[in-house]
Scaffold this motif. Structure first.
Motif, mmCIF file in Angstrom:
data_model
loop_
_atom_site.group_PDB
_atom_site.id
_atom_site.type_symbol
_atom_site.label_atom_id
_atom_site.label_comp_id
_atom_site.label_asym_id
_atom_site.label_seq_id
_atom_site.Cartn_x
_atom_site.Cartn_y
_atom_site.Cartn_z
ATOM 1 N N LYS A 157 0.820 -1.058 0.119
ATOM 2 C CA LYS A 157 0.031 0.082 -0.100
ATOM 3 C C LYS A 157 0.935 1.225 -0.003
ATOM 4 N N SER A 158 0.268 2.405 -0.382
ATOM 5 C CA SER A 158 1.044 3.552 -0.212
ATOM 6 C C SER A 158 1.513 3.703 0.851
ATOM 7 N N LEU A 159 2.956 4.392 0.844
ATOM 8 C CA LEU A 159 3.590 4.930 1.907
ATOM 9 C C LEU A 159 3.208 5.988 2.665
ATOM 10 N N LYS A 160 3.282 6.244 3.919
ATOM 11 C CA LYS A 160 2.976 7.345 4.610
ATOM 12 C C LYS A 160 4.084 8.446 4.169
ATOM 13 N N PRO A 161 3.567 9.813 4.469
ATOM 14 C CA PRO A 161 4.450 10.997 4.133
ATOM 15 C C PRO A 161 5.946 10.784 4.975
ATOM 16 N N SER A 162 5.395 10.258 6.104
ATOM 17 C CA SER A 162 6.714 10.111 6.952
ATOM 18 C C SER A 162 7.546 9.172 6.594
ATOM 19 N N GLN A 163 7.229 7.979 5.900
ATOM 20 C CA GLN A 163 8.000 6.837 5.645
ATOM 21 C C GLN A 163 8.577 7.293 4.154
ATOM 22 N N LYS A 164 7.941 8.187 3.216
ATOM 23 C CA LYS A 164 8.570 8.514 2.154
ATOM 24 C C LYS A 164 9.706 9.595 2.562
ATOM 25 N N GLY A 165 9.578 10.153 3.783
ATOM 26 C CA GLY A 165 10.703 10.998 4.076
ATOM 27 C C GLY A 165 11.910 10.024 4.599
ATOM 28 N N TYR A 166 11.587 8.932 5.490
ATOM 29 C CA TYR A 166 12.827 8.461 5.725
ATOM 30 C C TYR A 166 13.577 7.719 4.461
ATOM 31 N N ILE A 167 12.780 7.447 3.459
ATOM 32 C CA ILE A 167 13.502 6.808 2.199
ATOM 33 C C ILE A 167 14.302 7.867 1.512
ATOM 34 N N ALA A 168 13.658 9.205 1.533
ATOM 35 C CA ALA A 168 14.371 10.195 0.720
ATOM 36 C C ALA A 168 15.513 10.536 1.593
ATOM 37 N N GLU A 169 15.459 10.759 3.029
ATOM 38 C CA GLU A 169 16.322 11.407 3.533
ATOM 39 C C GLU A 169 17.656 10.303 4.208
ATOM 40 N N ASP A 170 17.371 9.070 4.435
ATOM 41 C CA ASP A 170 18.019 8.212 5.065
ATOM 42 C C ASP A 170 18.676 7.154 4.390
ATOM 43 N N LEU A 171 18.200 6.424 3.426
ATOM 44 C CA LEU A 171 18.271 5.326 2.736
ATOM 45 C C LEU A 171 19.589 5.268 2.103
ATOM 46 N N ASP A 172 19.997 6.348 1.298
ATOM 47 C CA ASP A 172 21.175 6.388 0.655
ATOM 48 C C ASP A 172 22.544 6.541 1.629
ATOM 49 N N ALA A 173 22.376 7.286 2.715
ATOM 50 C CA ALA A 173 23.279 7.058 3.857
ATOM 51 C C ALA A 173 23.578 5.750 4.426
ATOM 52 N N LEU A 174 22.532 4.902 4.344
ATOM 53 C CA LEU A 174 22.710 3.630 5.072
ATOM 54 C C LEU A 174 22.987 2.497 4.129
ATOM 55 N N SER A 175 23.213 2.965 2.876
ATOM 56 C CA SER A 175 23.746 1.865 1.940
ATOM 57 C C SER A 175 25.093 1.413 2.276
ATOM 58 N N PRO A 176 25.175 -0.089 2.206
ATOM 59 C CA PRO A 176 26.520 -0.842 2.596
ATOM 60 C C PRO A 176 27.298 -0.589 1.363
ATOM 61 N N GLY A 177 27.219 0.099 0.375
ATOM 62 C CA GLY A 177 28.321 0.429 -0.707
ATOM 63 C C GLY A 177 27.723 -0.065 -2.092
ATOM 64 N N PRO A 178 28.537 0.421 -3.243
ATOM 65 C CA PRO A 178 28.119 0.196 -4.343
ATOM 66 C C PRO A 178 27.626 -1.428 -4.709
ATOM 67 N N VAL A 179 26.245 -1.773 -4.729
ATOM 68 C CA VAL A 179 25.770 -3.053 -4.921
ATOM 69 C C VAL A 179 25.217 -3.250 -6.450
ATOM 70 N N ASP A 180 24.571 -2.378 -6.732
ATOM 71 C CA ASP A 180 23.902 -2.447 -8.224
ATOM 72 C C ASP A 180 24.813 -2.670 -9.347
ATOM 73 N N TRP A 181 24.518 -3.332 -10.490
ATOM 74 C CA TRP A 181 25.517 -3.487 -11.434
ATOM 75 C C TRP A 181 25.858 -2.136 -12.179
ATOM 76 N N GLU A 182 24.935 -1.398 -12.235
ATOM 77 C CA GLU A 182 25.358 0.001 -12.765
ATOM 78 C C GLU A 182 26.274 0.732 -12.146
ATOM 79 N N ALA A 183 26.336 0.534 -10.643
ATOM 80 C CA ALA A 183 27.300 1.306 -9.588
ATOM 81 C C ALA A 183 28.530 0.554 -9.477
#
Length: 233
Positions: free
Chosen positions: A18-44
């Protein structure tokens, strides 16, 4: 330099609910990149350069949670064990958003999050680099023709064995009896020893366990949880 060819893999399961709550969208936009373990996907990371776990967690032992669901267990373990780093993999975006909210509230800083298939992480983890792995209430795929989609198959267990250190612990929790059967058949075949001396070793949860929402649902519906502990030989 030639690059390894990206393997052709099928993925089964939900990527978004189901659709994410505005707060959840904020978590993804603001926090997810910083918590990446490193370059994982094939393009990166087309050369599949191994992750720098020492740089990620400062040389601390590294644990891996395979499909963290809503993140209760991962955040619980991170709080209990500040001397380890935990990588969590989960392709279901709603679960990722729930985890990010829990990370904020708990204030833990020893976690990394991959919002995708754990096989992506297996591709870039150094051999014998993981000290503990968790598979907790995985998708049961109850139909017989779908059993090959379960995690406890050679496609997943062989790379898991490669990335675990000798002697590392692999924990599996499930409420599906046939999943228990397949786990006990397949996991030892891939170089693991089942650590059970009596019924309490699979009937009682681990001392540091926290019951997840998936377990609570199983209990409400009358299913019996099993707690299986293996050691990488």
């Amino acid at each position: 330099m030639s690059h390894p060819q990206r393997p052709r893999r099928n993925f089964y399961g939900r990527l978004k609910g189901k659709s994410l709550k505005p707060s959840q969208k904020g978590y993804i936009a603001e926090d997810l990149d910083a918590l990446s373990p490193g370059p994982v996907d094939w393009e990166a990371n087309p050369t599949r350069t191994p992750l720098d776990l020492d740089g990620l967690f400062g040389g601390r032992p590294t644990w891996l949670e395979i499909g963290f669901g809503g993140g209760e267990h991962m955040v619980h373990q991170a709080g209990l064990n500040p001397d380890v780093g935990i990588i969590g993999c989960e392709p279901y975006l709603n679960g990722v958003a729930m985890l990010l909210g829990k990370i904020r509230r708990a204030g833990v800083n020893n976690v990394a999050v991959h919002p995708g298939d754990v096989r992506d992480i297996f591709d870039v983890l150094p051999a014998a680099s993981i000290d503990r792995a968790f598979l907790l209430y995985p998708d049961p795929w109850p139909k017989a023709r779908h059993h090959r989609r379960r995690f406890v198959t050679p496609e997943h267990l062989e790379p898991l064995h490669r990335v675990l250190r000798p002697g590392a612990i692999f924990r599996v929790a499930t409420d599906i009896e046939d999943y228990v059967r397949q786990t006990l058949e397949e996991v030892p075949r891939q170089g693991f020893e089942w650590l059970a001396e009596g019924p309490d070793d699979w009937r009682k949860p681990w001392d540091d366990w926290i019951s997840t929402r998936y377990e609570q649902k199983a209990l409400r519906e009358g299913r019996v949880p099993h707690y299986l502990t293996f050691r990488r030989i």
